[in-house]
Design a protein around this motif. Structure first.
Motif, PDB file in Angstrom:
ATOM      1  N   VAL A  31      95.223 113.376   8.032  1.00 35.21           N
ATOM      2  CA  VAL A  31      94.737 113.392   9.428  1.00 35.21           C
ATOM      3  C   VAL A  31      96.013 113.322  10.440  1.00 35.21           C
ATOM      4  N   THR A  32      97.122 112.554  10.170  1.00 36.66           N
ATOM      5  CA  THR A  32      98.361 112.457  10.946  1.00 36.66           C
ATOM      6  C   THR A  32      98.893 113.760  10.759  1.00 36.66           C
ATOM      7  N   ILE A  33      99.023 114.412   9.804  1.00 34.64           N
ATOM      8  CA  ILE A  33      99.795 115.820   9.538  1.00 34.64           C
ATOM      9  C   ILE A  33      98.930 116.760  10.514  1.00 34.64           C
ATOM     10  N   TRP A  34      97.362 116.668  10.298  1.00 36.70           N
ATOM     11  CA  TRP A  34      96.734 117.634  11.001  1.00 36.70           C
ATOM     12  C   TRP A  34      96.711 117.510  12.576  1.00 36.70           C
ATOM     13  N   GLN A  35      97.188 116.387  13.039  1.00 36.85           N
ATOM     14  CA  GLN A  35      97.138 116.064  14.401  1.00 36.85           C
ATOM     15  C   GLN A  35      98.846 116.355  14.978  1.00 36.85           C
ATOM     16  N   GLY A  36      99.659 116.130  13.873  1.00 36.68           N
ATOM     17  CA  GLY A  36     101.279 116.334  14.279  1.00 36.68           C
ATOM     18  C   GLY A  36     101.539 117.786  14.237  1.00 36.68           C
ATOM     19  N   ILE A  37     100.964 118.614  13.339  1.00 40.75           N
ATOM     20  CA  ILE A  37     101.505 119.898  13.229  1.00 40.75           C
ATOM     21  C   ILE A  37     101.434 120.897  14.335  1.00 40.75           C
ATOM     22  N   PRO A  38     100.573 120.799  15.427  1.00 39.43           N
ATOM     23  CA  PRO A  38     100.575 121.631  16.537  1.00 39.43           C
ATOM     24  C   PRO A  38     101.593 121.353  17.405  1.00 39.43           C
ATOM     25  N   PHE A  39     102.162 119.942  17.508  1.00 40.25           N
ATOM     26  CA  PHE A  39     103.134 119.502  18.402  1.00 40.25           C
ATOM     27  C   PHE A  39     104.530 120.139  17.766  1.00 40.25           C
ATOM     28  N   GLY A  61      90.068 109.914  14.067  1.00 38.39           N
ATOM     29  CA  GLY A  61      89.969 108.971  13.148  1.00 38.39           C
ATOM     30  C   GLY A  61      88.244 108.736  12.959  1.00 38.39           C
ATOM     31  N   PHE A  62      87.582 109.012  13.907  1.00 37.08           N
ATOM     32  CA  PHE A  62      86.044 108.818  13.830  1.00 37.08           C
ATOM     33  C   PHE A  62      85.587 110.123  12.858  1.00 37.08           C
ATOM     34  N   ASN A  63      86.183 111.304  13.169  1.00 37.97           N
ATOM     35  CA  ASN A  63      85.522 112.772  12.550  1.00 37.97           C
ATOM     36  C   ASN A  63      85.887 112.492  11.164  1.00 37.97           C
ATOM     37  N   PHE A  64      87.193 112.118  10.876  1.00 36.84           N
ATOM     38  CA  PHE A  64      87.764 112.205   9.573  1.00 36.84           C
ATOM     39  C   PHE A  64      86.990 110.967   8.928  1.00 36.84           C
ATOM     40  N   ARG A  65      86.812 110.058   9.401  1.00 39.22           N
ATOM     41  CA  ARG A  65      85.840 108.672   8.658  1.00 39.22           C
ATOM     42  C   ARG A  65      84.592 109.577   8.320  1.00 39.22           C
ATOM     43  N   TRP A  66      83.972 110.244   9.110  1.00 38.25           N
ATOM     44  CA  TRP A  66      82.659 110.897   8.912  1.00 38.25           C
ATOM     45  C   TRP A  66      82.957 111.943   7.642  1.00 38.25           C
ATOM     46  N   ILE A  67      84.037 112.628   7.811  1.00 33.13           N
ATOM     47  CA  ILE A  67      84.237 113.695   6.775  1.00 33.13           C
ATOM     48  C   ILE A  67      84.214 113.163   5.271  1.00 33.13           C
ATOM     49  N   ASN A  72      83.205 110.085   4.288  1.00 37.36           N
ATOM     50  CA  ASN A  72      82.277 109.197   4.252  1.00 37.36           C
ATOM     51  C   ASN A  72      81.886 109.160   2.726  1.00 37.36           C
ATOM     52  N   ASP A  73      81.561 108.104   2.091  1.00 36.24           N
ATOM     53  CA  ASP A  73      81.208 108.523   0.367  1.00 36.24           C
ATOM     54  C   ASP A  73      79.635 108.636   0.429  1.00 36.24           C
ATOM     55  N   ARG A  74      78.996 108.627   1.239  1.00 35.40           N
ATOM     56  CA  ARG A  74      77.517 109.080   1.265  1.00 35.40           C
ATOM     57  C   ARG A  74      77.202 110.400   1.859  1.00 35.40           C
ATOM     58  N   PHE A  75      77.631 110.459   2.878  1.00 32.01           N
ATOM     59  CA  PHE A  75      76.943 111.696   3.813  1.00 32.01           C
ATOM     60  C   PHE A  75      78.301 112.726   4.194  1.00 32.01           C
ATOM     61  N   GLY A  76      79.602 112.288   3.637  1.00 30.65           N
ATOM     62  CA  GLY A  76      80.483 113.162   3.954  1.00 30.65           C
ATOM     63  C   GLY A  76      80.570 114.577   3.820  1.00 30.65           C
ATOM     64  N   LEU A  77      81.173 115.250   4.513  1.00 32.91           N
ATOM     65  CA  LEU A  77      81.504 116.790   4.308  1.00 32.91           C
ATOM     66  C   LEU A  77      82.465 116.933   2.796  1.00 32.91           C
ATOM     67  N   ALA A  78      83.432 116.248   2.821  1.00 34.22           N
ATOM     68  CA  ALA A  78      84.138 116.370   1.655  1.00 34.22           C
ATOM     69  C   ALA A  78      83.521 116.188   0.212  1.00 34.22           C
TER      70      ALA A  78
END
Length: 168
Positions: free
Chosen positions: A108-116, A66-72, A74-80
């Motif tokens: 994010v949920t899909i990203w974490q659920g796919i490996p399982f 959640g923290f990582n994707f919140r950073w990704i 982010n409306d000012r500094f985000g990678l996206a």
């Protein structure tokens, strides 16, 4: 309290949102997980490394993800937004808009659920007997026919368990 919660309009909307969220996430996790499991069931160079790398999102704590994707996002500094700017597009306030925030949460949920899902389906695929597939090849069945008519029916118990665990 239960009667009021079940008949309240806002509770019904929230319940419908949760059902839609679960159906979308689980369906996409299953489809992508099955595709990756089929890919990883084949023999190729680097298969062990690919399996390890694809399992890493499952090992990430949900709070950390959640923290990582919140950073990704982010409306000012985000990678996206930095990628959008590099492409000459306008940045978005991803987490300020309710619809975009829902989409990010689904992502994010899909990203974490796919490996399982992939891990369970891969284990199921590798435990299938070889003889029905060999007979189907001799009979001239295509790869799609072998998957639909042999693999999926044999995987039904694994699929039920995998989807049940994700629903829970």
């Amino acid at each position: 309290n239960y009667l009021e919660a079940l008949t309240n309009a806002s509770s019904q909307f929230i319940f419908a949102q949760n059902i839609a969220f679960a159906v979308i996430c689980i369906a996409l996790e299953f489809v992508i997980g099955m595709a990756l499991a089929l890919l990883l069931a084949r023999q190729f160079v680097g298969r062990g490394l690919a399996r390890t790398l694809l399992l890493l999102p499952m090992l990430t704590a949900p709070v950390l993800a959640g923290f990582n994707f919140r950073w990704i996002f982010n409306d000012r500094f985000g990678l996206a937004n930095q990628l959008l700017i590099q492409l000459g597009l306008q940045p978005y306030a991803w987490l300020a808009d309710a619809n975009l925030a829902r989409a990010v949460i689904v992502l994010v949920t899909i990203w974490q659920g796919i490996p399982f899902m992939m891990l369970l389906l891969l284990a199921g695929l590798e435990s299938l007997p070889a003889s029905p597939f060999e007979a189907a090849i001799v009979d001239g069945a295509s790869a799609w026919q072998r998957f639909v008519h042999i693999a999926l029916p044999l995987l039904r118990p694994v699929i039920v368990v995998a989807i049940s665990l994700r629903v829970i």
